[in-house]
Design an enzyme around this catalytic site. Sequence first.
Site, PDB file in Angstrom:
ATOM      1  N   GLY A  46       0.849  -1.327  -0.169  1.00  0.00           N
ATOM      2  CA  GLY A  46       0.027  -0.038  -0.063  1.00  0.00           C
ATOM      3  C   GLY A  46       0.822   1.254  -0.019  1.00  0.00           C
ATOM      4  O   GLY A  46       2.352   1.088   0.169  1.00  0.00           O
ATOM      5  N   GLN A  51       2.990   9.978   1.859  1.00  0.00           N
ATOM      6  CA  GLN A  51       4.170   9.133   1.911  1.00  0.00           C
ATOM      7  C   GLN A  51       5.181   9.753   0.830  1.00  0.00           C
ATOM      8  O   GLN A  51       6.437   9.650   0.906  1.00  0.00           O
ATOM      9  CB  GLN A  51       3.974   7.669   1.778  1.00  0.00           C
ATOM     10  N   CYS A  94       5.882  -0.339   7.668  1.00  0.00           N
ATOM     11  CA  CYS A  94       5.403   0.985   7.054  1.00  0.00           C
ATOM     12  C   CYS A  94       6.759   1.493   6.273  1.00  0.00           C
ATOM     13  O   CYS A  94       7.865   1.550   6.615  1.00  0.00           O
ATOM     14  CB  CYS A  94       5.067   1.988   7.668  1.00  0.00           C
ATOM     15  N   HIS A 140      -2.441   7.505   7.171  1.00  0.00           N
ATOM     16  CA  HIS A 140      -1.389   8.169   6.544  1.00  0.00           C
ATOM     17  C   HIS A 140      -2.144   9.700   6.033  1.00  0.00           C
ATOM     18  O   HIS A 140      -1.460  10.773   6.187  1.00  0.00           O
ATOM     19  CB  HIS A 140      -0.698   7.829   5.339  1.00  0.00           C
TER      20      HIS A 140
HETATM   21  O1  GNR Z   1       4.071  -2.715   2.730  1.00  0.00           O
HETATM   22  C1  GNR Z   1       3.143  -2.436   3.785  1.00  0.00           C
HETATM   23  N1  GNR Z   1       2.931  -3.569   4.343  1.00  0.00           N
HETATM   24  C2  GNR Z   1       2.145  -3.535   5.408  1.00  0.00           C
HETATM   25  C3  GNR Z   1       1.981  -4.704   6.282  1.00  0.00           C
HETATM   26  C4  GNR Z   1       1.034  -4.624   7.270  1.00  0.00           C
HETATM   27  C5  GNR Z   1       0.416  -3.512   7.567  1.00  0.00           C
HETATM   28  C6  GNR Z   1       0.276  -2.469   6.709  1.00  0.00           C
HETATM   29  C7  GNR Z   1       1.327  -2.601   5.571  1.00  0.00           C
HETATM   30  S1  GNR Z   1       1.223  -1.184   4.597  1.00  0.00           S
HETATM   31  C8  GNR Z   1       3.040  -1.137   3.964  1.00  0.00           C
HETATM   32  C9  GNR Z   1       3.278  -0.123   3.099  1.00  0.00           C
HETATM   33  C10 GNR Z   1       3.090   1.159   3.599  1.00  0.00           C
HETATM   34  O2  GNR Z   1       3.769   1.731   4.411  1.00  0.00           O
HETATM   35  N2  GNR Z   1       1.835   1.776   3.606  1.00  0.00           N
HETATM   36  O3  GNR Z   1       1.695   3.005   4.019  1.00  0.00           O
HETATM   37 NI    NI Z   2       2.590   3.167   5.780  1.00  0.00          NI
END
Ligand code: GNR
Ligand code: NI
Length: 175
Positions: A46, A51, A94, A140
């Site tokens: 995600g 970001q 994240c 976010h």
């Molecule tokens: O890549 C991501 N993996 C993830 C794993 C568990 C819960 C949320 C995430 S989101 C993260 C990518 C990210 O920072 N999105 O804002």
């Molecule tokens: Ni994140």
Amino acid sequence: MAVLPILTAPHHRLKLKAEPVEKIDAAICQLIDDMLETMYAAPGIGLAAPQVNILKRLLVIDLTKENEPHTPFCMINPELIWLSDEKSTYKEGCLSVPRHYADVVRPASIRVRFSDRYNKTNEIVADDRLATVIQHEIDHLDGILFFDHLTDLKRNIIIRKLIKIKKTKPVGVKF
Ligand code: GNR
Ligand code: NI
């Protein structure tokens, strides 16, 4: 198409509330494509616009596994319109909090309303990992990072380590 730089905590821009997308124009569609490319390059499941230093209420998600075809979607101006009382716990990471992972407790199921890139309003019910990732991304948009859901002690340990990494690694270097 472009891979955009990702802001890492602590960063004041990551704490700001993002503004609604007023009009889904060519620039927004380009941004969605660049965010997808950035997310796949990271790699992540995600990515929210703040970001990549764009304070707009826009996020992309793709939960597909490595050997499956990509099935990305975007949410524009997403709103959580229902949260279950039941909670679930997932280990979260994240892209803006490199190298750190922690269990976060959130509502297990959600109902979310959003616009897609064709400006169609959609409503979906999500649970499990999808519900967690949608809530992580909407956080976010409101200037909230996963460590804000932890105890002060755990959050402070993570932030101190992130500051240390920033002091020793030049900006923009991947680690
Ligand atoms: O890549 C991501 N993996 C993830 C794993 C568990 C819960 C949320 C995430 S989101 C993260 C990518 C990210 O920072 N999105 O804002
Ligand atoms: Ni994140």
